[in-house]
Scaffold this motif. Structure first.
Motif, short mmCIF file in Angstrom:
data_model
loop_
_atom_site.label_atom_id
_atom_site.label_comp_id
_atom_site.label_asym_id
_atom_site.label_seq_id
_atom_site.Cartn_x
_atom_site.Cartn_y
_atom_site.Cartn_z
N ARG A 19 0.84 -1.21 0.00
CA ARG A 19 0.00 0.00 0.00
C ARG A 19 0.87 1.25 0.00
NH1 ARG A 19 -5.15 -0.76 4.02
NH2 ARG A 19 -5.81 1.11 2.89
N SER A 20 1.95 1.23 0.78
CA SER A 20 2.87 2.36 0.81
C SER A 20 3.55 2.55 -0.54
CB SER A 20 3.91 2.15 1.91
OG SER A 20 4.87 3.17 1.91
N GLY A 110 -7.15 -3.87 3.68
CA GLY A 110 -7.02 -3.34 2.32
C GLY A 110 -8.33 -3.47 1.57
N PRO A 111 -8.71 -2.45 0.79
CA PRO A 111 -9.98 -2.51 0.06
C PRO A 111 -9.88 -3.39 -1.18
CG PRO A 111 -8.82 -0.48 -0.45
CD PRO A 111 -8.01 -1.18 0.60
N VAL A 112 -10.99 -4.00 -1.54
CA VAL A 112 -11.06 -4.79 -2.77
C VAL A 112 -12.29 -4.38 -3.57
CG1 VAL A 112 -9.84 -6.81 -1.87
CG2 VAL A 112 -12.32 -6.66 -1.61
N GLN A 113 -12.25 -4.64 -4.85
CA GLN A 113 -13.39 -4.41 -5.72
C GLN A 113 -14.03 -5.75 -6.05
OE1 GLN A 113 -12.09 -2.17 -9.15
NE2 GLN A 113 -12.50 -0.23 -8.14
N ARG A 114 -15.36 -5.77 -6.08
CA ARG A 114 -16.09 -6.98 -6.41
C ARG A 114 -16.94 -6.68 -7.64
NH1 ARG A 114 -15.37 -10.12 -1.82
NH2 ARG A 114 -14.85 -8.90 0.04
N THR A 115 -16.64 -7.37 -8.74
CA THR A 115 -17.35 -7.11 -9.99
C THR A 115 -18.18 -8.31 -10.43
OG1 THR A 115 -15.38 -7.81 -11.23
CG2 THR A 115 -15.63 -5.45 -10.79
N GLY A 116 -18.24 -9.34 -9.64
CA GLY A 116 -19.02 -10.52 -9.99
C GLY A 116 -19.49 -11.22 -8.73
#
Length: 202
Positions: A19-20, A110-116
């Motif tokens: 992340r850094s 940590g953030p994640v994206q969910r596209t399905g």
């Protein structure tokens, strides 16, 4: 020496270091080597999906086209480590692995994206299938004693997978429609490696 300088010289990075690094180095690209289905279920924003089998198929092109620092990501770190070994052996030097993979990333907040839709990770599928085969073989061996050898064969396969850090069952499961998800545009993914453009999500 700063933490960022340390990260720039390390081949295995904790989630906080990644992340850094992402915040301070615009040339850093995350390359997610999981299956398209796993990537679609949850991935780190800005990462490129380039499944491990595609890394194998396009190894020379990736090495010649890649620009900037690459951080390889998978579910737990095992497949990313395999990809790192292949890439470094082929001549790519500026490549690291996210220690613990997406599991460690999410555990660290940590953030994640969910596209399905939500899917099981490949490692979890392997545990289910291998355990299911062993359990079924042991129970069925009550009536057909020779089936106990099936359980032994699966156990031997798991030992071999651990010793070689590879998994034939995982590679086979990765080819199932459940894990394929939308087709990966390999040309576009490799073009992003060359362009150093971490802005889009695929």
């Amino acid at each position: 020496m700063t933490a960022t300088d340390d990260a720039a010289r390390t081949t295995a990075l904790e989630a906080s270091a990644v992340r850094s690094l992402m915040a301070t180095n615009p040339d850093v690209l995350l390359v997610d080597v999981r299956t398209p289905g796993e990537y679609e279920a949850a991935h780190i924003a800005g990462s490129i999906n380039l499944p491990l089998d595609q890394v194998d198929a396009h190894l020379r092109r990736i090495v010649s086209d890649a620009g900037g620092r690459l951080v390889l990501v998978c579910q737990s770190g095992a497949r990313a480590t395999q990809a790192q070994q292949k890439l470094t052996a082929a001549g790519l030097t500026d490549v690291a692995v996210l220690t613990g993979g997406v599991n460690a990333w999410t555990a660290a907040g940590g953030p994640v994206q969910r596209t399905g839709r939500a899917r099981w990770g490949l490692e979890r599928q392997v545990r289910l299938v291998a355990g299911g085969i062993v359990l079924t073989a042991i129970v069925a061996s009550i009536w057909v004693p020779a089936l106990r050898y099936v359980a032994g064969f699966v156990g031997a396969g798991l030992v071999f997978a651990a010793l070689t850090d590879s998994c034939l069952m995982g590679m086979l499961l990765a080819k199932l429609p459940y894990n394929r998800g939308p087709a990966v545009d390999v040309d576009a993914a490799i073009a992003r490696l060359a362009a150093r453009d971490p802005g889009s999500t695929r």
